[in-house]
Design an enzyme around this catalytic site. Structure first.
Site, PDB file in Angstrom:
ATOM      1  N   LYS A 191      19.384 -15.291  -3.825  1.00  0.00           N
ATOM      2  CA  LYS A 191      19.231 -14.404  -2.978  1.00  0.00           C
ATOM      3  C   LYS A 191      18.978 -13.234  -2.528  1.00  0.00           C
ATOM      4  O   LYS A 191      18.062 -12.381  -3.442  1.00  0.00           O
ATOM      5  CB  LYS A 191      21.271 -13.180  -3.769  1.00  0.00           C
ATOM      6  CG  LYS A 191      22.604 -14.295  -3.942  1.00  0.00           C
ATOM      7  CD  LYS A 191      22.826 -13.807  -2.591  1.00  0.00           C
ATOM      8  CE  LYS A 191      24.343 -15.239  -2.647  1.00  0.00           C
ATOM      9  NZ  LYS A 191      25.077 -15.816  -1.035  1.00  0.00           N
ATOM     10  N   LYS A 242      19.351 -21.298  -5.724  1.00  0.00           N
ATOM     11  CA  LYS A 242      19.437 -20.902  -4.730  1.00  0.00           C
ATOM     12  C   LYS A 242      19.053 -18.703  -5.309  1.00  0.00           C
ATOM     13  O   LYS A 242      19.559 -18.761  -6.072  1.00  0.00           O
ATOM     14  CB  LYS A 242      21.091 -21.024  -4.051  1.00  0.00           C
ATOM     15  CG  LYS A 242      20.808 -19.847  -3.018  1.00  0.00           C
ATOM     16  CD  LYS A 242      22.765 -20.399  -2.810  1.00  0.00           C
ATOM     17  CE  LYS A 242      23.699 -19.349  -2.073  1.00  0.00           C
ATOM     18  NZ  LYS A 242      24.471 -20.118  -1.196  1.00  0.00           N
ATOM     19  N   ASN A 288      22.462 -13.805   4.169  1.00  0.00           N
ATOM     20  CA  ASN A 288      23.531 -13.133   3.596  1.00  0.00           C
ATOM     21  C   ASN A 288      23.172 -12.056   5.253  1.00  0.00           C
ATOM     22  O   ASN A 288      24.336 -11.163   5.498  1.00  0.00           O
ATOM     23  CB  ASN A 288      24.362 -12.502   2.926  1.00  0.00           C
ATOM     24  CG  ASN A 288      25.098 -13.169   1.278  1.00  0.00           C
ATOM     25  OD1 ASN A 288      24.329 -13.244   0.529  1.00  0.00           O
ATOM     26  ND2 ASN A 288      25.820 -14.655   1.308  1.00  0.00           N
ATOM     27  N   LYS A 326      32.476 -24.013   3.808  1.00  0.00           N
ATOM     28  CA  LYS A 326      33.415 -23.624   2.544  1.00  0.00           C
ATOM     29  C   LYS A 326      34.360 -23.850   3.475  1.00  0.00           C
ATOM     30  O   LYS A 326      35.183 -23.338   4.449  1.00  0.00           O
ATOM     31  CB  LYS A 326      32.562 -21.981   2.741  1.00  0.00           C
ATOM     32  CG  LYS A 326      31.487 -21.806   2.064  1.00  0.00           C
ATOM     33  CD  LYS A 326      31.482 -20.421   2.509  1.00  0.00           C
ATOM     34  CE  LYS A 326      29.829 -19.657   1.719  1.00  0.00           C
ATOM     35  NZ  LYS A 326      28.946 -19.784   1.751  1.00  0.00           N
TER      36      LYS A 326
HETATM   37 MG   LIG Z   1      24.926 -18.116   2.380  1.00  0.00          MG
END
Ligand SMILES: [Mg+2]
Length: 355
Positions: free
Chosen positions: A161, A159, A192, A265
């Protein structure tokens, strides 16, 4: 169950390297560790590691909510669901604090029944969970070296960013990474919420030929209502994430009216029960879910692993490679091997303790 007492202690973890993202750089995690004891001498752990930029309360609120909860829950008794209902009603604005209490109470109940926590959350828990490694942002050569190291150690999903640099630079970075790593590695991207709608549309079109597995929340969480249309038109599958801190966005997801994928989450959703319930409803609507922590220690990671084993899509790696990113005393069974964790090896959420 009848609780004897709830003990609180501060917890602080340094990250192995500063995590750059479209949010503020993250160097450490701070929170509260919760130990719950029952009248039969059992004890269980949970941790609250709030991350306001991901949609939780701020640390001061976590502390005040848990301080009040420690008093309120001393001597409390009831079924697990009754206790969790009370916690949800009293501290609706403190999901991280609720997550710590919820995790500890699940572990306590699981110990009492002699079940794994995943067995309380789902009917047929998995024995293996694939996990992704986190590349962060930063200098390309550094990111590439990290990626190669992860691949050599068996990770199949990485992953990256995005959103720190302008879209053009991000695009170039993904293209170079894909060229260097070859086609077999799954690349997952996370801006994000950094992109406005027009930029997001353009980026998704341009990312499509790079065989990106998925893109996590491309738009600011505040404009989550525009996600559905963007997701419908996108050539790359989109995953809802930070916006799921908002009840209305959760309802839309559960109705199959948001994105085809979702990041769950427990720290943001208020614990394992809330996350498992959302997963159940969303999955029934055709949404594929995966779990991640907000970069937590052993207790938070172990709890999220049980959620992943119980309710997440087996084809999607989960963000549970805690020891790669967080400096804490993770037990061996929480250290991924060949990019996988075995939830059945769990010896309790707190085994190994906090650093
Ligand atoms: Mg995320």
């Amino acid at each position: 169950m009848k609780l004897e007492r709830v003990e609180l202690s501060p917890v602080r973890y340094r990250l192995r390297s500063t995590l750059g993202s479209a949010r503020a750089p993250l160097r450490e995690r701070q929170g509260v560790r919760v130990r719950v004891r029952d009248e039969d001498g059992r004890s269980a752990l949970g941790e609250a590691l709030p991350l306001a930029s991901a949609g939780t309360e701020a640390l001061a609120r976590t502390r005040s909510a848990l301080g009040a909860a420690a008093g309120a829950l001393r001597g409390a008794s009831g079924e697990l669901d009754e206790l969790l209902d009370g916690i949800e009603a009293r501290w609706p604005d403190a999901p991280a604090a609720r997550c710590a209490l919820d995790s500890a109470l699940h572990e306590l109940e699981a110990r009492r029944l002699g079940l794994p926590v995943a067995g309380l959350l789902g009917t047929d828990p998995r024995t293996k969970v694939a996990v992704n490694a986190l590349l962060g942002s930063g200098e390309f050569e550094t990111v590439l070296a990290r990626a190669r190291d992860f691949v050599a150690r068996g990770y199949e999903t990485l992953k990256l960013k995005l959103g720190v640099d302008p879209p053009r630079a991000d695009l170039e970075r993904v293209a170079r990474l894909r060229a260097e790593l070859g086609p077999s590695i799954r690349l997952r991207l996370d801006p994000n919420g950094a992109w406005p709608v027009p930029a997001a549309r353009e980026m998704l079109e341009r990312l499509a030929p790079l065989e990106v597995e998925l893109v996590e929340l491309p738009l600011p969480a505040s404009v989550w209502r525009q996600l559905r249309r963007l997701a419908d038109d996108s050539p790359v599958p989109l995953a809802a994430d930070e916006c799921l801190a908002l009840p209305e966005a959760r309802r839309a997801l559960a109705d199959g009216d948001l994105t085809p994928l979702a990041v769950l989450k427990p720290m943001v959703l208020g614990g394992l029960r809330a996350a498992a319930r959302l997963a159940e409803r969303a999955s029934a609507a055709g949404v594929r879910c995966f779990a991640t922590t907000t970069l937590e220690g052993p207790a938070g990671t172990a709890a999220a692993l049980q959620l992943a084993a119980a309710v997440c899509d087996p084809e999607l790696a989960c963000g549970l490679a805690g020891p790669e990113a967080v400096e804490a005393a993770f037990p061996a069974w929480l250290t991924p091997r060949r990019g996988r964790l075995r939830p059945g090896a769990a010896e309790g959420f707190g085994e190994g303790g906090a650093a």
